[in-house]
Write an enzyme that holds these catalytic residues in place. Structure first.
Site, short mmCIF file in Angstrom:
data_model
loop_
_atom_site.label_atom_id
_atom_site.label_comp_id
_atom_site.label_asym_id
_atom_site.label_seq_id
_atom_site.Cartn_x
_atom_site.Cartn_y
_atom_site.Cartn_z
CE1 TYR A 56 3.81 -1.67 -2.07
CE2 TYR A 56 2.53 -3.70 -2.22
CZ TYR A 56 3.50 -2.95 -1.60
OH TYR A 56 4.17 -3.46 -0.51
CG ASN A 114 8.35 6.24 4.10
OD1 ASN A 114 8.66 7.42 4.25
ND2 ASN A 114 7.38 5.65 4.78
CB CYS A 170 5.33 2.63 3.56
SG CYS A 170 6.62 2.48 4.81
CG HIS A 171 2.40 0.27 8.53
ND1 HIS A 171 2.91 1.51 8.86
CD2 HIS A 171 1.19 0.19 9.16
CE1 HIS A 171 2.07 2.14 9.66
NE2 HIS A 171 1.00 1.36 9.84
CD GLU A 201 -1.92 1.35 11.73
OE1 GLU A 201 -2.50 1.14 10.66
OE2 GLU A 201 -0.90 2.07 11.84
#
Length: 213
Positions: free
Chosen positions: A149, A172, A180-181, A207
């Site tokens: 962040y 978002n 945003c993850h 991912e």
């Protein structure tokens, strides 16, 4: 002679089923015709559809500029439609063609065939300013990577505004595509997520970005 009640009931049932199927087909054709007329006359400002994914059925909406809204199942889709109508335009219709590019890329992403979303984005639901800069910085985080962040706040021009960056990410309007993850706490763990923490873990695992235990 006593009538064959069973046979008559069967005939009536078949007729009812046939009528229902014919009505449904006529309704589909009428809806498709209405949508095509609306497209030709430029009456569709926002097209929307739903997409089935491993993290639930997603609501997807696009304008002529690009993808404008993606919502998880916890947000009642009727409420999202009302939000779009009040904020952007009441001229919205279910239109898979308008959302086709985003839908195809989402499906490819969850199948592991796409590592970068290339669909155009419409930032209309995020006014210019710090929140927009946070989301733009987040959109640049590569597949398989994470940021904190504080790092995102720094890239957005306010190094000490980590908490404000978290608020911007929570709001978002286009999660997953604006990833945003991929923003996590500096102290470890995956952190909070508007779409529920299990989804954040799922996406990071998909991912290959989760740290090995």
């Amino acid at each position: 002679m006593r009538p064959r009640v069973g046979g008559d009931e069967r005939v009536g049932w078949d007729e009812q089923v046939g009528w229902d199927e014919g009505f449904e087909e006529a309704s589909r054709r009428a809806a498709a015709s209405t949508l095509e007329v609306a497209r030709r006359r430029g009456l569709v400002d926002i097209g929307y559809t739903t997409v089935d994914t491993p993290v639930g059925t997603l609501f997807v909406a696009s304008t002529g500029r690009g993808l404008v809204r993606l919502a998880f199942p916890e947000e009642p889709f009727d409420n999202v439609l009302e939000e779009l109508a009040d904020t952007l335009s009441p001229r919205l219709l279910e239109d898979p063609k308008r959302t086709d590019a985003a839908r195809r890329q989402l499906e490819a992403y969850f199948e592991g065939r796409v590592h970068r979303f290339r669909t155009a984005l419409d930032w209309s639901l995020t006014p210019p300013g710090f929140s927009r800069r946070v989301l733009e910085a987040t959109a640049a985080i590569p597949f398989g990577s994470v940021s904190t962040y504080g790092d995102v706040a720094k890239r957005a021009g306010s190094p000490r505004a980590a908490r404000a960056a978290g608020n911007a990410l929570h709001d978002n309007p286009i999660p997953i595509v604006v990833p945003c993850h991929r923003v996590v706490p500096s102290g470890g763990g995956v952190g909070k997520y508007g779409g529920q923490e299990w989804r954040k873990e799922f996406l990071l695992d998909l991912e290959g970005a989760l740290a090995a235990p």
